[in-house]
Design a protein around this motif. Structure first.
Motif, PDB file in Angstrom:
ATOM      1  N   SER A  28       0.787  -1.209  -0.008  1.00 24.31           N
ATOM      2  CA  SER A  28       0.104   0.110  -0.008  1.00 24.31           C
ATOM      3  C   SER A  28       0.863   1.445   0.227  1.00 24.31           C
ATOM      4  CB  SER A  28      -0.720   0.016   1.369  1.00 24.31           C
ATOM      5  OG  SER A  28      -2.012  -0.604   1.075  1.00 24.31           O
ATOM      6  N   MET A  29       1.880   1.363   0.864  1.00 20.42           N
ATOM      7  CA  MET A  29       2.895   2.491   1.130  1.00 20.42           C
ATOM      8  C   MET A  29       3.404   2.718  -0.468  1.00 20.42           C
ATOM      9  SD  MET A  29       5.665   2.874   4.041  1.00 20.42           S
ATOM     10  CE  MET A  29       6.535   1.568   3.303  1.00 20.42           C
ATOM     11  N   ALA A  30       4.093   1.315  -0.992  1.00 23.01           N
ATOM     12  CA  ALA A  30       4.867   1.729  -2.243  1.00 23.01           C
ATOM     13  C   ALA A  30       3.788   2.031  -3.342  1.00 23.01           C
ATOM     14  CB  ALA A  30       5.372   0.442  -2.575  1.00 23.01           C
ATOM     15  N   LEU A  31       2.727   1.549  -3.556  1.00 26.09           N
ATOM     16  CA  LEU A  31       1.716   1.979  -4.557  1.00 26.09           C
ATOM     17  C   LEU A  31       1.100   3.534  -4.260  1.00 26.09           C
ATOM     18  CD1 LEU A  31      -0.087  -1.169  -5.567  1.00 26.09           C
ATOM     19  CD2 LEU A  31       1.750  -0.282  -6.422  1.00 26.09           C
ATOM     20  N   ASN A  32       1.072   3.824  -2.871  1.00 24.64           N
ATOM     21  CA  ASN A  32       0.585   5.373  -2.722  1.00 24.64           C
ATOM     22  C   ASN A  32       1.532   6.223  -2.903  1.00 24.64           C
ATOM     23  OD1 ASN A  32      -1.273   6.618  -0.963  1.00 24.64           O
ATOM     24  ND2 ASN A  32       0.238   7.229   0.053  1.00 24.64           N
ATOM     25  N   ASN A  33       2.811   5.747  -2.705  1.00 17.26           N
ATOM     26  CA  ASN A  33       3.927   6.902  -3.427  1.00 17.26           C
ATOM     27  C   ASN A  33       3.760   7.299  -4.654  1.00 17.26           C
ATOM     28  OD1 ASN A  33       4.889   7.095  -0.631  1.00 17.26           O
ATOM     29  ND2 ASN A  33       6.637   5.545  -1.300  1.00 17.26           N
ATOM     30  N   SER A  66      12.446  -0.528  -2.658  1.00 14.13           N
ATOM     31  CA  SER A  66      12.928  -1.324  -1.723  1.00 14.13           C
ATOM     32  C   SER A  66      11.541  -2.314  -1.388  1.00 14.13           C
ATOM     33  CB  SER A  66      13.080  -0.633  -0.449  1.00 14.13           C
ATOM     34  OG  SER A  66      14.073   0.033  -0.647  1.00 14.13           O
ATOM     35  N   VAL A  67      10.322  -1.712  -1.351  1.00 12.92           N
ATOM     36  CA  VAL A  67       9.287  -2.568  -1.029  1.00 12.92           C
ATOM     37  C   VAL A  67       8.998  -3.732  -2.114  1.00 12.92           C
ATOM     38  CG1 VAL A  67       6.446  -2.854  -1.040  1.00 12.92           C
ATOM     39  CG2 VAL A  67       8.010  -0.994   0.414  1.00 12.92           C
ATOM     40  N   ILE A  68       9.191  -3.221  -3.744  1.00 11.35           N
ATOM     41  CA  ILE A  68       9.035  -3.930  -4.671  1.00 11.35           C
ATOM     42  C   ILE A  68       9.998  -5.103  -4.686  1.00 11.35           C
ATOM     43  CG2 ILE A  68       8.873  -4.039  -7.138  1.00 11.35           C
ATOM     44  CD1 ILE A  68       7.192  -1.367  -6.603  1.00 11.35           C
ATOM     45  N   LEU A  69      11.233  -4.762  -4.549  1.00  8.64           N
ATOM     46  CA  LEU A  69      12.391  -5.739  -4.313  1.00  8.64           C
ATOM     47  C   LEU A  69      12.217  -6.834  -3.413  1.00  8.64           C
ATOM     48  CD1 LEU A  69      15.533  -3.524  -5.236  1.00  8.64           C
ATOM     49  CD2 LEU A  69      14.012  -5.112  -6.702  1.00  8.64           C
ATOM     50  N   LEU A  70      11.676  -6.291  -2.229  1.00  6.48           N
ATOM     51  CA  LEU A  70      11.256  -7.252  -1.042  1.00  6.48           C
ATOM     52  C   LEU A  70      10.204  -8.424  -1.666  1.00  6.48           C
ATOM     53  CD1 LEU A  70      12.407  -6.929   1.751  1.00  6.48           C
ATOM     54  CD2 LEU A  70      10.221  -5.932   2.326  1.00  6.48           C
TER      55      LEU A  70
END
Ligand code: ADP
Length: 268
Positions: A160-165, A237-241
């Motif tokens: 959520s945080m990643a897409l929100n950004n 970072s979130v996507i790589l995770l």
């Protein structure tokens, strides 16, 4: 004799072999040293960036509080206005520190990833619902096009945080009356999210840098909209995770598209 000649040859061969082995070892040592030196210099650069980013709001707070202290009998409105400005700077520092904390947590490997199988359609709908009032203020239309329902193993909070950004940026760096289009699709292995905007775009020579910590094309614009320059670094970072990937395409004054690809199933 022939024997001696061939012995001699062998000695030469052995020597050359030993020499090239040694060469290989030295080469890999040099490579390791280079990696460590690069890490060290990017660490130093990071610390100096953080310090700089925190010093800027501190410096404005100092100016504001000095002038509050030095002038007696200041009208109450001015007094309040200065205090309001100080609060804004405090909020900015808080934002930077929160972003830094999110980033540090993400860097601590996969230990704290919480995976569940959720609907990505719902996740995106929720994000858009939250952002619509903000986009509405500048008459920016948020469009969602989903080609199919997608269920995937993700860390809901982090994704959520990643897409929100990405969606927030698409609004921030857009023109009034513009649009942001989010699409969702999937095949048997991955799901794909694109976030496309009709905004200011990113100059070609900056495209490679947008995922770097603290990188901003236009510092003034980013600061004015509350940007810290950490958003895309966190997103990446979130996507790589999630063992995914992210790419960016952009044309100045026309718009930007971020495409994200994430496996449907999370494998430890
Ligand atoms: P910020 O907090 O400054 O928005 P980000 O890491 O999210 O930091 O983005 C880094 C920089 O990339 C931004 O300052 C901006 O210059 C550029 N950028 C990001 N997204 C977009 C976009 N959709 N359109 C144009 N520029 C963008």
């Amino acid at each position: 004799s022939i024997n001696e000649i061939s012995k001699g040859n062998m000695a030469v061969e052995l020597d050359m072999h030993g020499y090239s082995e040694l060469h290989k070892i030295t080469d890999s040592f040099n490579q390791m040293i280079e990696v460590i030196q690069n890490q060290e210099s990017s660490r130093q650069e990071f610390v100096s960036n953080v310090s700089h980013e925190l010093k800027t709001p501190l410096a404005s707070m100092k100016v504001l509080s000095d002038s509050l202290l030095s002038q007696e009998g200041m009208p109450e409105e001015i007094y309040r206005e200065f205090l309001g400005d100080i609060t804004t700077e405090i909020e900015r520092m808080t934002q930077i520190i929160n972003d830094l904390l999110s980033m540090v947590k993400l860097d601590q490997n996969t230990a704290n990833i919480i995976i569940s199988n959720i609907s990505i359609n719902d996740l995106i709908e929720q994000l858009l619902k939250r952002l619509r009032p903000i986009a509405g203020k500048r008459n920016i239309e948020l469009i969602f096009e989903s080609f199919r329902p997608v269920m995937a193993d993700v860390d809901e909070v982090k994704l959520s945080m990643a897409l929100n950004n990405l969606i927030e940026n698409a609004i921030k760096y857009n023109y009034d009356d513009g649009w942001v289009k989010v699409t969702l699709n999937a095949d048997h292995k991955f799901f794909y999210v694109t976030v496309q905007d009709s905004g200011v775009g990113i100059p070609e020579d900056s495209l490679d840098s947008v995922f770097e910590r603290f990188f901003r094309v236009d510092k003034a614009r980013s600061r004015a909209t509350g940007g810290t320059g950490l958003g895309l670094a966190i997103t990446r970072s979130v996507i790589l995770l999630h063992r995914g990937s992210i790419k960016v395409y952009s044309k100045e004054k026309e718009g930007t598209t971020f495409t994200v690809r994430i496996p449907l199933n999370y494998i430890q």
